[in-house]
Design a protein around this motif. Structure first.
Motif, PDB file in Angstrom:
ATOM      1  N   MET A   1       0.844  -1.176   0.000  1.00 52.49           N
ATOM      2  CA  MET A   1       0.000   0.000   0.000  1.00 52.49           C
ATOM      3  C   MET A   1       0.891   1.242   0.000  1.00 52.49           C
ATOM      4  O   MET A   1       1.818   1.347   0.779  1.00 52.49           O
TER       5      MET A   1
ATOM      6  N   GLU B   1      -6.951   5.149  -3.521  1.00 51.56           N
ATOM      7  CA  GLU B   1      -6.499   4.837  -2.168  1.00 51.56           C
ATOM      8  C   GLU B   1      -7.286   5.635  -1.123  1.00 51.56           C
ATOM      9  O   GLU B   1      -7.699   5.097  -0.094  1.00 51.56           O
TER      10      GLU B   1
ATOM     11  N   HIS C   1      -3.786  -0.507  -6.052  1.00 54.36           N
ATOM     12  CA  HIS C   1      -3.511   0.153  -4.780  1.00 54.36           C
ATOM     13  C   HIS C   1      -2.872  -0.808  -3.813  1.00 54.36           C
ATOM     14  O   HIS C   1      -2.773  -1.940  -3.946  1.00 54.36           O
TER      15      HIS C   1
END
Length: 185
Positions: free
Chosen positions: A1, A167, A185
């Motif tokens: 992430m 995101e 993402h």
């Protein structure tokens, strides 16, 4: 992430007729199937009540087939006519709506999605977001009030900014209706 220093994105731009037309066609695709089936049912009911007209003599199966084709052709024509009328109404509404054509800036932050223009300043909190859909050239963000926010992809300056947008959406919304084209993402 990916982590970003700033949890805010500013997306300035103008919504064009092409952008709005794309959303119209995505919405109308589902409705057009319903209208087609509705017209088929109406024409079939009318033929059933009034009796099937004799188009072909000598073969009941061929007559039924020809009547079915007639119902389908008439349903397609009526559906296309209705869609044409909806499109004309839609395009006239866009041309008259100066607010829709004005320059605006979308700002996404921890508070929600803010839409700023010279004439208005709206904010949609994250708990108002019910669904997010990614189409070929546009994002559609549905709200609890039955409205939607259209964010064209040409408002984004880079692919990274678009991924950042996704995101922020994922982080701040609790909705299960998130449909992005590619999960990057």
């Amino acid at each position: 992430m990916i982590q970003y220093a700033s949890e805010s994105i500013n997306l300035p731009g103008e919504i064009t007729f092409k952008d709005v037309r794309e959303i119209f066609f995505y919405q109308i695709a589902k409705i057009s199937c319903f209208y087609f089936l509705l017209f088929c049912a109406i024409f079939a009911a009318v033929n059933f009540i009034n009796g099937w007209p004799r188009i072909v003599y000598g073969s009941d199966a061929l007559n039924l087939f020809m009547n079915s084709m007639l119902i389908i052709v008439m349903s397609v024509l009526f559906t296309l006519l209705l869609l044409l009328l909806l499109y004309v109404k839609f395009s006239r509404a866009y041309k008259k709506n100066e607010r829709m054509k004005s320059k605006r800036t979308y700002t996404l932050n921890q508070e929600g999605i803010r839409i700023c223009s010279k004439k208005y300043d709206l904010i949609f909190n994250w708990d108002e977001i019910t669904a997010v859909f990614e189409y070929k050239n546009i994002f559609r963000v549905n709200t609890s009030s039955g409205q939607y926010i259209a964010i064209p992809k040409h408002f984004f300056h880079s692919e990274e900014e678009m991924n950042r947008f996704k995101e922020i959406i994922l982080k701040n919304t609790e909705t299960k209706k998130l449909k992005f084209k590619k999960d990057q993402h």
